[in-house]
Design a protein around this motif. Structure first.
Motif, PDB file in Angstrom:
ATOM      1  N   ALA A 134       0.824  -1.213   0.000  1.00  0.00           N
ATOM      2  CA  ALA A 134       0.000   0.000   0.000  1.00  0.00           C
ATOM      3  C   ALA A 134       0.855   1.260   0.000  1.00  0.00           C
ATOM      4  N   ALA A 135       2.007   1.210   0.638  1.00  0.00           N
ATOM      5  CA  ALA A 135       2.888   2.372   0.686  1.00  0.00           C
ATOM      6  C   ALA A 135       3.418   2.746  -0.690  1.00  0.00           C
ATOM      7  N   ALA A 136       3.349   1.828  -1.643  1.00  0.00           N
ATOM      8  CA  ALA A 136       3.813   2.120  -3.001  1.00  0.00           C
ATOM      9  C   ALA A 136       2.970   3.191  -3.671  1.00  0.00           C
ATOM     10  N   THR A 137       1.731   3.383  -3.205  1.00  0.00           N
ATOM     11  CA  THR A 137       0.881   4.401  -3.825  1.00  0.00           C
ATOM     12  C   THR A 137       1.395   5.805  -3.562  1.00  0.00           C
ATOM     13  N   GLY A 138       2.309   5.943  -2.609  1.00  0.00           N
ATOM     14  CA  GLY A 138       2.899   7.242  -2.327  1.00  0.00           C
ATOM     15  C   GLY A 138       4.257   7.451  -2.968  1.00  0.00           C
ATOM     16  N   VAL A 139       4.693   6.491  -3.783  1.00  0.00           N
ATOM     17  CA  VAL A 139       6.002   6.580  -4.436  1.00  0.00           C
ATOM     18  C   VAL A 139       5.842   7.232  -5.807  1.00  0.00           C
ATOM     19  N   ALA A 140       6.437   8.393  -5.979  1.00  0.00           N
ATOM     20  CA  ALA A 140       6.386   9.099  -7.257  1.00  0.00           C
ATOM     21  C   ALA A 140       7.645   8.786  -8.065  1.00  0.00           C
ATOM     22  N   LEU A 141       7.453   8.482  -9.334  1.00  0.00           N
ATOM     23  CA  LEU A 141       8.583   8.164 -10.207  1.00  0.00           C
ATOM     24  C   LEU A 141       8.887   9.331 -11.132  1.00  0.00           C
ATOM     25  N   THR A 142      10.142   9.684 -11.213  1.00  0.00           N
ATOM     26  CA  THR A 142      10.585  10.751 -12.100  1.00  0.00           C
ATOM     27  C   THR A 142      10.865  10.181 -13.492  1.00  0.00           C
ATOM     28  N   GLY A 143      11.119  11.065 -14.417  1.00  0.00           N
ATOM     29  CA  GLY A 143      11.500  10.613 -15.750  1.00  0.00           C
ATOM     30  C   GLY A 143      12.776   9.799 -15.723  1.00  0.00           C
ATOM     31  N   ASP A 144      13.712  10.194 -14.876  1.00  0.00           N
ATOM     32  CA  ASP A 144      14.957   9.435 -14.750  1.00  0.00           C
ATOM     33  C   ASP A 144      14.694   8.043 -14.172  1.00  0.00           C
ATOM     34  N   ASP A 145      13.762   7.961 -13.204  1.00  0.00           N
ATOM     35  CA  ASP A 145      13.410   6.656 -12.638  1.00  0.00           C
ATOM     36  C   ASP A 145      12.859   5.733 -13.721  1.00  0.00           C
ATOM     37  N   ILE A 146      11.955   6.263 -14.520  1.00  0.00           N
ATOM     38  CA  ILE A 146      11.335   5.455 -15.570  1.00  0.00           C
ATOM     39  C   ILE A 146      12.384   4.981 -16.570  1.00  0.00           C
ATOM     40  N   ALA A 147      13.294   5.853 -16.933  1.00  0.00           N
ATOM     41  CA  ALA A 147      14.354   5.482 -17.881  1.00  0.00           C
ATOM     42  C   ALA A 147      15.246   4.398 -17.295  1.00  0.00           C
ATOM     43  N   ALA A 148      15.564   4.511 -16.007  1.00  0.00           N
ATOM     44  CA  ALA A 148      16.413   3.510 -15.366  1.00  0.00           C
ATOM     45  C   ALA A 148      15.709   2.159 -15.296  1.00  0.00           C
ATOM     46  N   ILE A 149      14.409   2.183 -14.992  1.00  0.00           N
ATOM     47  CA  ILE A 149      13.641   0.942 -14.949  1.00  0.00           C
ATOM     48  C   ILE A 149      13.574   0.316 -16.335  1.00  0.00           C
ATOM     49  N   GLU A 150      13.349   1.140 -17.338  1.00  0.00           N
ATOM     50  CA  GLU A 150      13.270   0.638 -18.711  1.00  0.00           C
ATOM     51  C   GLU A 150      14.582  -0.025 -19.128  1.00  0.00           C
TER      52      GLU A 150
END
Length: 327
Positions: free
Chosen positions: A288-304
């Motif tokens: 449930a705590a994941a709903t408060g985690v905001a991802l930046t553009g850099d985060d998305i690129a790193a995950i990709e």
């Protein structure tokens, strides 16, 4: 917890739901008291979408959800499913999308859930022997009768989704979607949902627990845990997929969150409502705590970079079940 519209037909749900299946079957030992306490805690946290199915048990998971909601039915959005024919004595028969079975199954689910309506009723899998128009026509009749509020389908192809939606508007499509399983981004399903205004509900958003980082060996599973037969948890597949999990763990640690929270935040960022399954309060609270985690553009690129489409090794299911997907 933030609520969001699921699809464009008027249903509002929490941005994260709760998959209840494992509370009754498939994932080793169960504990009804802890499961009921987990549902209680979910409602306290603002999680409103509870997901079950007649085939989970069979029947016992619906009964568990019904017990948990006794005296407070309106506190939750209840989603259940039909499509795998189950006899009244609990024997699995096979796929069945015939209208007569759909009607009988819904009445039985209402009894097990101890309610007079289901909020979201899914066709669990597509029966190739029955035109989807006939099956969805029966679902529409159930809506007209007031027994079902909204309808959806699971694991359907883009073409089937369009045919179903033309008969009666779909509110949601439920399919596997996670950093391990991104097929809908490439087979037309995601684009179709966006075009039609149909919501996406992502089951197994943690790759059946793999993306939690807690699984390091196939021996971590109980003897009756069905993941022992899952191709992605077998032999060399396991070793290769574990390397991906380690990379996700690394990114999560750098962001100060758990691997589960990062994986769930990614699904949420994609616009889906995730329904991670758990039968324990401590994992529920972490998820449930994941709903408060905001991802930046850099985060998305790193995950990709570490978890692109196709990174996972092995089929989603054992061969005998793969034919039920993308119906």
């Amino acid at each position: 917890m933030e609520q969001r519209s699921l699809g464009s037909e008027g249903l509002t749900v929490s941005i994260q739901g709760l998959g209840c299946m494992g509370m009754s079957t498939f994932y080793g030992a169960t504990d009804e008291a802890e499961s009921l306490a987990t549902i209680d805690r979910a409602l306290e946290l603002g999680i409103t979408l509870l997901d079950t199915a007649e085939s989970y048990g069979p029947f016992v998971n619906e009964q568990l959800v019904g017990k948990a909601l006794a005296g407070r039915r309106d506190a939750a959005v209840v989603a259940t499913k039909t499509g795998f024919e189950i006899t009244d004595d609990g024997q699995a028969v096979g796929l069945n999308g015939r209208p007569d079975y759909v009607r009988r199954a819904l009445d039985r689910s209402l009894r097990h859930l101890d309610t007079d309506h289901v909020d979201l009723y899914y066709l669990h899998r597509i029966d190739p022997a029955v035109p989807i128009e006939e099956t969805i026509g029966a679902f529409g009749e159930l809506v007209a009768a007031g027994k079902v509020r909204y309808i959806g389908v699971c694991e359907a192809s883009a073409a089937t989704i369009r045919r179903a939606h033309a008969v009666h508007p779909l509110t949601a499509v439920q399919t596997e979607y996670s950093l391990f399983e991104r097929g809908i981004e490439h087979n037309g399903v995601l684009q179709t949902l966006q075009e039609l205004g149909v919501g996406l509900v992502a089951y197994s958003p943690l790759g059946r627990g793999f993306l939690s980082g807690a699984i390091t060996s196939p021996d971590d599973f109980a003897e009756d845990d069905w993941r022992r037969t899952d191709p992605r948890f077998q032999g060399e597949n396991f070793a290769r997929n574990l390397e991906v999990v380690k990379q996700v763990n690394r990114l999560a640690a750098a962001k100060g969150v758990t691997a589960s929270q990062l994986a769930l935040a990614w699904v949420q960022h994609q616009g889906a409502v995730a329904i991670p399954g758990t039968k324990r309060r401590r994992y529920l609270e972490e998820n449930a705590a994941a709903t408060g985690v905001a991802l930046t553009g850099d985060d998305i690129a790193a995950i990709e970079a570490v978890a692109p489409h196709g990174v996972v090794t092995g089929d989603r299911y054992a061969p005998e079940y793969m034919g039920t997907l993308e119906g």
